[in-house]
Write a protein that holds these residues in place. Structure first.
Motif, short mmCIF file in Angstrom:
data_model
loop_
_atom_site.label_atom_id
_atom_site.label_comp_id
_atom_site.label_asym_id
_atom_site.label_seq_id
_atom_site.Cartn_x
_atom_site.Cartn_y
_atom_site.Cartn_z
N MET A 182 69.87 -57.13 -44.51
CA MET A 182 70.17 -56.31 -45.68
C MET A 182 70.95 -55.51 -45.64
O MET A 182 71.36 -54.62 -46.65
CB MET A 182 68.73 -56.00 -46.31
N ASN A 183 71.60 -55.08 -44.43
CA ASN A 183 72.31 -53.93 -44.11
C ASN A 183 71.41 -52.59 -44.27
O ASN A 183 71.87 -51.59 -44.97
CB ASN A 183 73.70 -53.99 -44.76
N LYS A 184 70.05 -52.58 -43.97
CA LYS A 184 69.28 -51.48 -44.29
C LYS A 184 68.90 -50.98 -43.30
O LYS A 184 67.53 -50.54 -43.18
CB LYS A 184 68.41 -52.01 -45.45
N VAL A 185 69.38 -51.01 -42.04
CA VAL A 185 69.03 -50.52 -40.62
C VAL A 185 70.13 -49.60 -40.05
O VAL A 185 71.11 -49.72 -40.06
CB VAL A 185 68.72 -51.51 -39.69
N ARG A 186 69.72 -48.29 -39.79
CA ARG A 186 70.49 -47.30 -39.20
C ARG A 186 69.74 -47.06 -37.83
O ARG A 186 68.94 -46.56 -37.37
CB ARG A 186 70.41 -45.98 -39.75
N ARG A 187 70.69 -47.71 -36.86
CA ARG A 187 70.41 -47.68 -35.45
C ARG A 187 70.64 -46.53 -34.51
O ARG A 187 71.75 -46.22 -34.95
CB ARG A 187 70.70 -48.89 -34.65
N VAL A 188 69.74 -45.97 -33.83
CA VAL A 188 70.15 -44.75 -32.99
C VAL A 188 69.89 -45.24 -31.54
O VAL A 188 68.72 -45.88 -31.01
CB VAL A 188 69.32 -43.47 -33.28
N ASP A 189 70.81 -44.88 -30.52
CA ASP A 189 70.22 -45.13 -29.25
C ASP A 189 69.35 -44.09 -28.73
O ASP A 189 69.72 -42.76 -28.42
CB ASP A 189 71.69 -44.96 -28.14
N ALA A 190 68.12 -44.35 -28.51
CA ALA A 190 67.30 -43.23 -28.22
C ALA A 190 66.71 -43.03 -26.75
O ALA A 190 65.78 -42.24 -26.47
CB ALA A 190 65.99 -43.64 -29.06
N SER A 191 67.52 -43.66 -26.06
CA SER A 191 67.35 -43.51 -24.49
C SER A 191 68.11 -42.22 -24.04
O SER A 191 67.80 -41.59 -22.95
CB SER A 191 67.93 -44.52 -23.78
N ARG A 192 68.62 -41.57 -24.79
CA ARG A 192 69.38 -40.37 -24.47
C ARG A 192 68.68 -38.99 -24.63
O ARG A 192 67.46 -39.28 -25.09
CB ARG A 192 70.64 -39.99 -25.40
N SER A 193 69.26 -37.74 -24.61
CA SER A 193 68.58 -36.62 -24.60
C SER A 193 68.00 -36.28 -25.92
O SER A 193 68.68 -36.79 -26.78
CB SER A 193 69.39 -35.67 -24.19
N VAL A 194 67.05 -35.41 -26.49
CA VAL A 194 66.77 -35.30 -27.59
C VAL A 194 67.98 -34.69 -28.23
O VAL A 194 67.99 -35.10 -29.65
CB VAL A 194 65.56 -34.01 -27.64
N ASP A 195 68.68 -33.89 -27.93
CA ASP A 195 69.93 -33.31 -28.70
C ASP A 195 70.90 -34.18 -28.90
O ASP A 195 71.40 -34.19 -30.09
CB ASP A 195 70.58 -31.92 -28.07
N GLN A 196 71.29 -35.10 -28.12
CA GLN A 196 72.10 -36.42 -27.99
C GLN A 196 71.56 -37.45 -29.13
O GLN A 196 72.48 -37.65 -30.21
CB GLN A 196 72.33 -36.95 -27.01
N VAL A 197 70.40 -37.38 -29.22
CA VAL A 197 69.88 -38.37 -30.07
C VAL A 197 69.88 -37.59 -31.73
O VAL A 197 70.36 -38.29 -32.51
CB VAL A 197 68.27 -38.77 -30.00
N PHE A 198 69.75 -36.43 -31.79
CA PHE A 198 69.76 -35.73 -32.93
C PHE A 198 70.96 -35.69 -33.66
O PHE A 198 71.47 -35.58 -34.85
CB PHE A 198 69.06 -34.50 -33.01
N GLU A 199 71.96 -35.39 -32.59
CA GLU A 199 73.44 -35.55 -33.09
C GLU A 199 73.89 -36.80 -33.85
O GLU A 199 74.47 -36.84 -34.76
CB GLU A 199 74.45 -35.39 -31.91
#
Length: 211
Positions: A182-199
């Motif tokens: 449904m094009n209703k997913v926003r994917r984030v690579d969570a294997s990185r550092s906390v700051d990189q993920v939050f960016e």
């Protein structure tokens, strides 16, 4: 002078706006939700935390069942989880009717959760999308084991974690796939550092600022 609406009317007008937050145990959902709350004024509701709090209450009729499910890495019956989530949203909006944006962390975890939500909440809340923290299993396990040294959580051990990850792969991943169609997913690579993920998270929320 225009009279302000009674609180109950305001609550009906201000329908909760929801972002589901999903990812494996240890993917960093809670950490990132704390940062989102600080910057974007969402209210963070963790399904897991609400369940853990409920099982500690001596007068809870569901405490024993919740405890058993958590220890076995199983999913708590959807009626219980939705009741706790709805109560928490209502309490937050009763305190401030303008705070109607919610991050619901760790829910829906399976098809039964999703169907239960749609049945109970379809006319009560609007879901924008799933914020999906994608992280490999080994990284998730190591993070949880490290967290378990100080968290006091009974499920932060390797045996429980393997069961939780298996449940996640079998039951939660298909929900994410449904929303993806449904094009209703926003994917984030969570294997990185906390700051990189939050960016990466900030780019998503800044783009969807209209929500």
């Amino acid at each position: 002078m225009r009279r302000s609406l009674p609180l109950l009317v305001q609550l009906r007008v201000m329908k909760p706006l929801v972002v589901f937050v999903l990812g494996g145990p240890g993917a960093g959902k809670g950490t990132q939700c704390e940062r989102i709350v600080q910057k974007y004024s969402y209210t963070h509701l963790s399904a897991g935390d609400l369940l853990r709090e409920e099982r500690k209450k001596s007068n809870s009729q569901d405490g024993e069942l919740i405890d058993k499910c958590i220890k076995e890495g199983a999913i708590v019956p959807v009626e219980i989880t939705i009741r706790l989530l709805q109560r928490a949203m209502n309490e937050a909006m009763k305190a401030d009717a303008q705070k109607n944006k919610f991050l619901i962390d760790g829910f829906p975890r399976n098809e039964d959760n999703l169907q239960g939500w749609n049945k109970a909440m379809n006319d009560e809340a609007d879901v924008a999308y799933i914020l999906f923290f994608d992280c490999d299993d080994e990284t998730c396990i190591n993070r949880c084991l490290e967290r378990g040294k100080s968290s006091g959580r009974t499920d932060d051990n390797r045996e429980s974690l393997k069961k939780r990850i298996q449940t996640y792969q079998q039951s939660t991943k298909p929900i994410i796939e449904q929303y993806q169609k449904m094009n209703k997913v926003r994917r984030v690579d969570a294997s990185r550092s906390v700051d990189q993920v939050f960016e990466a998270v900030q780019k998503i929320f800044d783009k969807d600022a209209s929500f």
